[in-house]
Motif scaffolding. Structure first.
Motif, PDB file in Angstrom:
ATOM      1  N   CYS A  32      35.069  36.186  35.064  1.00  0.00           N
ATOM      2  CA  CYS A  32      33.789  36.085  34.373  1.00  0.00           C
ATOM      3  C   CYS A  32      33.809  36.953  33.115  1.00  0.00           C
ATOM      4  O   CYS A  32      34.457  38.000  33.086  1.00  0.00           O
ATOM      5  CB  CYS A  32      32.705  36.568  35.337  1.00  0.00           C
ATOM      6  SG  CYS A  32      31.089  36.618  34.611  1.00  0.00           S
ATOM      7  N   SER A  60      31.050  38.264  31.751  1.00  0.00           N
ATOM      8  CA  SER A  60      29.871  39.128  31.705  1.00  0.00           C
ATOM      9  C   SER A  60      30.258  40.566  32.052  1.00  0.00           C
ATOM     10  O   SER A  60      30.784  40.849  33.134  1.00  0.00           O
ATOM     11  CB  SER A  60      28.818  38.628  32.709  1.00  0.00           C
ATOM     12  OG  SER A  60      27.891  39.650  32.974  1.00  0.00           O
ATOM     13  N   CYS A  65      28.401  41.721  35.114  1.00  0.00           N
ATOM     14  CA  CYS A  65      28.988  41.139  36.315  1.00  0.00           C
ATOM     15  C   CYS A  65      30.231  41.924  36.749  1.00  0.00           C
ATOM     16  O   CYS A  65      30.407  42.233  37.923  1.00  0.00           O
ATOM     17  CB  CYS A  65      29.331  39.671  36.031  1.00  0.00           C
ATOM     18  SG  CYS A  65      29.803  38.723  37.474  1.00  0.00           S
ATOM     19  N   HIS A 122      30.209  32.937  42.553  1.00  0.00           N
ATOM     20  CA  HIS A 122      29.601  32.453  41.309  1.00  0.00           C
ATOM     21  C   HIS A 122      28.983  31.069  41.469  1.00  0.00           C
ATOM     22  O   HIS A 122      27.930  30.788  40.900  1.00  0.00           O
ATOM     23  CB  HIS A 122      30.635  32.433  40.181  1.00  0.00           C
ATOM     24  CG  HIS A 122      30.741  33.737  39.448  1.00  0.00           C
ATOM     25  ND1 HIS A 122      31.578  34.742  39.858  1.00  0.00           N
ATOM     26  CD2 HIS A 122      30.097  34.212  38.351  1.00  0.00           C
ATOM     27  CE1 HIS A 122      31.467  35.782  39.042  1.00  0.00           C
ATOM     28  NE2 HIS A 122      30.564  35.492  38.113  1.00  0.00           N
ATOM     29  N   HIS A 174      22.672  34.246  36.749  1.00  0.00           N
ATOM     30  CA  HIS A 174      23.832  34.998  36.266  1.00  0.00           C
ATOM     31  C   HIS A 174      23.528  35.647  34.918  1.00  0.00           C
ATOM     32  O   HIS A 174      23.950  36.770  34.640  1.00  0.00           O
ATOM     33  CB  HIS A 174      25.044  34.070  36.168  1.00  0.00           C
ATOM     34  CG  HIS A 174      26.321  34.779  35.864  1.00  0.00           C
ATOM     35  ND1 HIS A 174      26.801  34.927  34.589  1.00  0.00           N
ATOM     36  CD2 HIS A 174      27.213  35.410  36.685  1.00  0.00           C
ATOM     37  CE1 HIS A 174      27.947  35.602  34.629  1.00  0.00           C
ATOM     38  NE2 HIS A 174      28.216  35.908  35.883  1.00  0.00           N
TER      39      HIS A 174
HETATM   40 ZN   LIG Z   1      29.932  36.723  36.558  1.00  0.00          ZN
END
Ligand SMILES: [Zn+2]
Length: 417
Positions: free
Chosen positions: A241, A243, A246, A259, A267
């Motif tokens: 990911c 992010s 995250c 996810h 998210h």
């Molecule tokens: Zn993520």
């Protein structure tokens, strides 16, 4: 939903006057301009509860009906907002209100939406001070001798510790992902045995936070290096990911969700849901993991020897793919409780394809709701002859009937979502 100002002060020695609030989730961030959908819930009343050591907690009350009070408690590094998130079709709060429950969301001392989260606390503090104050307050406000509870992760750990320390006034509870016994993957054990929390303390980091962009806190100039280094953590291809929030969440707690169980909008709002966790709390959690069961912050085996105090109906929910706390954890709890009380009062459900917190705010969070409701409605059928089996919103499955079939076949598993 329109804002309301109709919140009368509640009775109870620990509860102070309430103040108006709107049904929109609390943001706690003046820069947050995201447009939220109105919740399908009554306008909330906010109440402040003061603990025996003077810490102010927050109870958010949604008078959803007359089917009994349910206290909901969140995990570490988050807040009660995990239950009222507007980015999913139906959140836990909305589901319970739609089915007539009187819902009380608790933000206890480590909630990222309370000033007290900036201080250092242990799970002992939450268990022995926050739960008694909050449960007493709800009992006093509702006039009920006992209430129900839905507790998640660190909220469940501390709830069980509270029960083992002598908490009274709980009729039944649904415990999500963890309880008295803790079994983790080898990667977490390695992190715990390297005493990461101790190192953070030595580095004079009072806390870790999942928030970025102005919320780096003690990380300061190290933020960029920190976030870049987290890119090196190996994840399965489907869980990689971009992010930064995250990745920080995964570093702090292990991978908390699948996810593919999260809505895109959820998210994208992880920065609203996750925040600071104190090193003292993480340290105590590491001590618990090293012992494999709940213990006091100093390592004293103060709780599990009192399992006779957990003789209430308990339902355990565990995501099959939970790699934060393995499903064997709640299996160990059920075995230990059954050895003391017999198996009749305890149910355990492993939910396929779910991880950890996606059981709460995943696309089909109603899975969790339905288990809570069916447990409570089962009790109602026994006690007053009323109620009906509730169906899961995501698949329409009749949970109570399904649970009985699973129990009869000895599988103790559910397929849902
Ligand atoms: Zn993520």
């Amino acid at each position: 939903m329109s804002p309301t100002g109709s919140s009368a002060p509640l009775q109870g020695s620990h509860m102070t006057a309430t103040h108006p609030a709107s049904s929109a989730p609390y943001t706690g961030d003046a820069r947050d301009t995201r447009v939220r959908r109105p919740l399908r819930a009554p306008d909330p009343e906010l109440h402040t509860v003061t603990t025996s050591d003077g810490v102010e907690l927050r109870l958010t009350h949604y008078a959803g009906g007359h089917r009994g009070p349910v206290l909901l408690t969140h995990g570490l590094g988050v807040s009660s907002r995990i239950f009222s998130l507007d980015t999913i079709r139906t959140n836990v709060l909305e589901y319970l209100c739609a089915h007539g429950f009187d819902v009380w969301l608790l933000d206890y001392r480590v909630s990222i939406e309370l000033p007290s989260s900036a201080r250092q606390w242990t799970a002992d503090d939450v268990a022995t001070k926050d739960y008694p104050a909050a449960v007493d307050a709800v009992r006093a406000a509702t006039g009920k001798r006992a209430i129900h509870a839905l507790v998640h992760c660190y909220g469940s750990t501390t709830f069980c510790m509270a029960m083992l320390a002598g908490l009274e006034g709980i009729a039944s509870a649904v415990c999500s992902q963890i309880s008295t016994h803790v079994i983790v993957p080898w990667t977490t054990r390695a992190k715990v045995h390297t005493r990461m929390a101790d190192m953070l303390r030595l580095a004079q980091l009072g806390a870790l936070t999942a928030r970025v962009d102005g919320y780096e806190g003690a990380l300061g100039p190290l933020k960029r290096t920190y976030d870049q280094s987290l890119r090196l953590i190996p994840f399965p291809a489907e869980e990689r990911c971009d992010s930064a929030v995250c990745r920080r969440v995964s570093f702090m707690y292990g991978r908390l969700y699948q996810h593919d169980q999260l809505d895109v909008a959820t998210h994208a709002t992880l920065h609203e849901l996750f925040g600071v966790a104190s090193t003292t709390a993480l340290e105590h959690l590491a001590t618990i993991i090293r012992h494999g069961r709940v213990v006091a912050a100093d390592g004293e085996d103060r709780y599990v020897p009192r399992l006779e105090r957990m003789g209430i109906p308990l339902t355990f929910i565990h995501g099959e793919r939970n790699v934060c706390f393995l499903p064997a954890s709640t299996a160990a709890t059920v075995a230990a409780l059954s050895a003391v009380h017999g198996p009749e009062r305890f149910e355990r459900h492993v939910v396929p394809n779910y991880g950890h917190i996606d059981c709460i705010f995943g696309k089909n969070a109603a899975v969790m709701c339905s288990r809570t409701s069916s447990r409570i409605s089962t009790r109602r059928r026994r006690s007053d002859g009323g109620g009906r089996a509730l169906a899961c919103l995501s698949c329409g499955r009749r949970w109570v009937r399904a649970a009985r079939r699973a129990s009869a076949s000895g599988t103790a598993r559910q397929r849902c979502g």
